[in-house]
Design a protein around this motif. Sequence first.
Motif, PDB file in Angstrom:
ATOM      1  N   THR B  49       0.841  -1.212   0.000  1.00 19.75           N
ATOM      2  CA  THR B  49       0.000   0.000   0.000  1.00 19.75           C
ATOM      3  C   THR B  49       0.875   1.261   0.000  1.00 19.75           C
ATOM      4  O   THR B  49       0.555   2.247  -0.651  1.00 19.75           O
ATOM      5  N   GLU B  50       2.008   1.162   0.729  1.00 26.45           N
ATOM      6  CA  GLU B  50       2.938   2.283   0.767  1.00 26.45           C
ATOM      7  C   GLU B  50       3.463   2.575  -0.641  1.00 26.45           C
ATOM      8  O   GLU B  50       3.543   3.718  -1.083  1.00 26.45           O
ATOM      9  N   GLN B 151      -6.866   3.601  -5.855  1.00 25.09           N
ATOM     10  CA  GLN B 151      -7.598   3.715  -4.583  1.00 25.09           C
ATOM     11  C   GLN B 151      -8.644   2.618  -4.404  1.00 25.09           C
ATOM     12  O   GLN B 151      -8.849   2.113  -3.309  1.00 25.09           O
ATOM     13  N   GLN B 152      -9.314   2.259  -5.486  1.00 24.61           N
ATOM     14  CA  GLN B 152     -10.349   1.221  -5.379  1.00 24.61           C
ATOM     15  C   GLN B 152      -9.732  -0.108  -4.922  1.00 24.61           C
ATOM     16  O   GLN B 152     -10.210  -0.773  -4.022  1.00 24.61           O
ATOM     17  N   PHE B 157      -8.012  -3.871  -0.466  1.00 26.46           N
ATOM     18  CA  PHE B 157      -6.828  -4.477   0.131  1.00 26.46           C
ATOM     19  C   PHE B 157      -6.762  -4.204   1.642  1.00 26.46           C
ATOM     20  O   PHE B 157      -6.449  -5.093   2.432  1.00 26.46           O
ATOM     21  N   VAL B 158      -7.074  -2.971   2.001  1.00 30.04           N
ATOM     22  CA  VAL B 158      -7.042  -2.602   3.420  1.00 30.04           C
ATOM     23  C   VAL B 158      -8.083  -3.414   4.202  1.00 30.04           C
ATOM     24  O   VAL B 158      -7.826  -3.888   5.308  1.00 30.04           O
TER      25      VAL B 158
END
Lengths: 266, 293
Positions: B49-50, B151-152, B157-158
């Motif tokens: 994500t980073e 972003q989607q 993922f988060v």
Amino acid sequence: MIHFENVGMRYGMGSEVLKDISFNLKPGSLHFLTGSSGAGKTSLLKLMYLAHRPSRGKITMFREDVENAARRDLPRLRRRIGVVFQDFRLLDHLTAVENVALPLWLSGGKGTEIEQHVEELLAWVGLKDRMKSRPPVLSGGEKQRVAIARAVIKRPDLLLADEPTGNVDPAIAKRIMHLFVELNKLGTTTVIATHDMEMVKRAGAARMHLHKGRLHLLDPGDSDFREEETEAGEFGGIRLDQKEYGPKIYGPKIYGANENEEGGGV
Amino acid sequence: MIARVNFLPDERSHEATRLLPYVMAVMVYLSALALMGSMVLHRSFSEWTEALSNRLTIQITTPDPALREAETADVTRLLQQTPGIDFIHRLNKVEIENLLEPWLGEGNVTSDLPLPVMIDVTVSRTMAVNLDALRGMMAGISENIHLDDHQQWLGRFVKLMDAVEYTALGVLSLVVMATVCIVIFGTKAGMAENRETISIMHHLGAEDSMIARAFQRRFMRYGLKGGAIGLVLAFITLVSLMSLSRAMMAGLVRLPDMPVAEGAVLLVIPLLAALLCMVTARITVMRGLNRMV
């Protein structure tokens, strides 16, 4: 020292095995506890070594009321009592020395000091060569001597012995009784439960007689005692003082007594 | 010299509890796997994500090569003029083929395969970029320009990351509860097995806390022993799994290294297991003794 007042005891929800027990043991006195099997001797001893609570009545030991004493207060009182159990109750995985050392260790004794005392006493009771032996390899008499050594090692204020000479030969029995008498002379209040009437007669000490759960206190001069008595109280080289008292029976008369004397301890 | 008398029989003769260290080993093994798995995944998710959080990917899919090149030049100019854009990199043919190869297979990216223009954009972390405005301006250049801010995908993922971490936490809680139950059961069995010893010690004047200490020391040793065994097994399993997955996932996803600093936390697990055993045993023994005379 020990004061029982109208004490009753029962196991669980069963009927009372001890009824209206009342007596007073003075400090430094020596008493024999007699009675037939099932009369309640072991149960009375259990009350005295604080392994069981009375179902009623009042017990004072060492000037403290113990019938409703808090659990946290019991260990301190128990450490003042030495007990010789009929079935010895030794810890099988410990050596004779370690078994005898337990009371001293529980009182915070130092290692070297403990060892010296224990070895001396074990040698005195004739177990010099069995110090490192564990109970499973000891004979009944040897176990009994270890149990006795454990009970007396700390010179308790109260010594309770349940048939202490039951498994030993006469010479050892005499030696053990000598030890008890010596301890008694040093101020230990002593109660010895026994079936051995010869020993009682020879000792000539006061006698607590249980019959069907009721207690009769008899002095050496009491009539029924005198009937059985043979020779004056010489025992193991020790001559005990005897006084003539009239017969005393403590507690009410014997009615419908219960023969049961079974049940757990702690 | 009699320094201290161990009044409880030797552990090896304890039928009721001698297998407890091995049960503890299994518990610690499961805990370590859950914890380490959670940490590895957390680190992987964080790295991924980073890596994507300040990156934009622009694809230009116009079929006509000349027009596509013209649009690429316009887009590059627009990006250069946009504040907050740190770095613009147009992927060359080899880089695009390298991206496709894991999916299509080596050598399957042929010259007649139409490849879009791909521009990798790094956005400043300190300055916000108005992506809606940028998207609008690119739509003015061509409708074949696609701006992806990931972003989607990152949102999903988060959520997955959270679910995995909560699951690991749940597994850990269940293992701790099971451990407590096993220790309670073991302690009670141990007390029953040593009932006579406890009774004798009581008659000799032992205090409850003294008896409890003997049990808690014993269960602490069980916890440490089981914890050490479980941790070693968990470590072997984790290293094997990491090596295996690295070999299998090579090229598709970059797997992180074993998080060494966080992994050191695992060394505390046997100590925690020992502490848990000790405290549970003490409470159980004290409660049990309290029911005696």
